[in-house]
Design a protein around this motif. Structure first.
Motif, PDB file in Angstrom:
ATOM      1  N   SER A   1      34.195   9.319 -16.984  1.00 31.97           N
ATOM      2  CA  SER A   1      35.016  10.320 -17.655  1.00 31.97           C
ATOM      3  C   SER A   1      35.408   9.875 -19.060  1.00 31.97           C
TER       4      SER A   1
ATOM      5  N   SER B   1      36.909  15.497 -18.480  1.00 30.07           N
ATOM      6  CA  SER B   1      37.892  15.355 -17.408  1.00 30.07           C
ATOM      7  C   SER B   1      37.250  14.751 -16.167  1.00 30.07           C
ATOM      8  N   GLN B   2      38.063  14.042 -15.395  1.00 34.53           N
ATOM      9  CA  GLN B   2      37.563  13.470 -14.146  1.00 34.53           C
ATOM     10  C   GLN B   2      37.109  14.563 -13.190  1.00 34.53           C
ATOM     11  N   SER B   3      37.770  15.698 -13.231  1.00 33.52           N
ATOM     12  CA  SER B   3      37.396  16.816 -12.376  1.00 33.52           C
ATOM     13  C   SER B   3      35.985  17.313 -12.705  1.00 33.52           C
TER      14      SER B   3
END
Length: 113
Positions: free
Chosen positions: A58, A64-66
């Motif tokens: 990320s 974003s990590q998402s």
């Protein structure tokens, strides 16, 4: 056989013998679909040499990590990457050398082609 414009029965027979099963061709197409996304290619590129966790990927890709987790799931489903859990962390790496070769050949084709 139907009328043809030329006699290619030997070539036809050889080609017929070498036909790959439909299911295998479908799986190959699915593999290439997984490569057909810029974010997934970026992830593959950062996993070329290093095993990394979602947070590191990320940060490297400034995403974003998402978003990274979503793409990692797609790559894992396509058997392009694998994961291993170490304590509370999950580390991702390329599944095998074939993936590295496919990526390297694509990169070489574009940059030196």
């Amino acid at each position: 056989m139907k009328d043809r414009c030329c006699d290619y029965s030997k070539e036809f027979d050889r080609a017929k013998e070498n036909l790959v099963e439909e299911e295998i061709l479908y799986d190959v197409a699915e593999l290439f679909k997984a490569f057909a996304d810029t974010t997934r290619i970026k992830i593959i590129s950062v996993l070329q040499e290093e095993e990394l966790c979602v947070g590191a990927i990320s940060e490297l890709l400034n995403m974003s990590q998402s978003a990274i987790s979503h793409q990692l799931k797609a790559l894992k489903n396509a058997k392009i990457i694998k994961s291993k859990k170490v304590g509370k962390w999950v580390y991702y790496s390329l599944n095998d050398e074939h993936i590295k070769k496919i990526y390297d050949m694509g990169l070489e084709h574009i940059t030196k082609g």
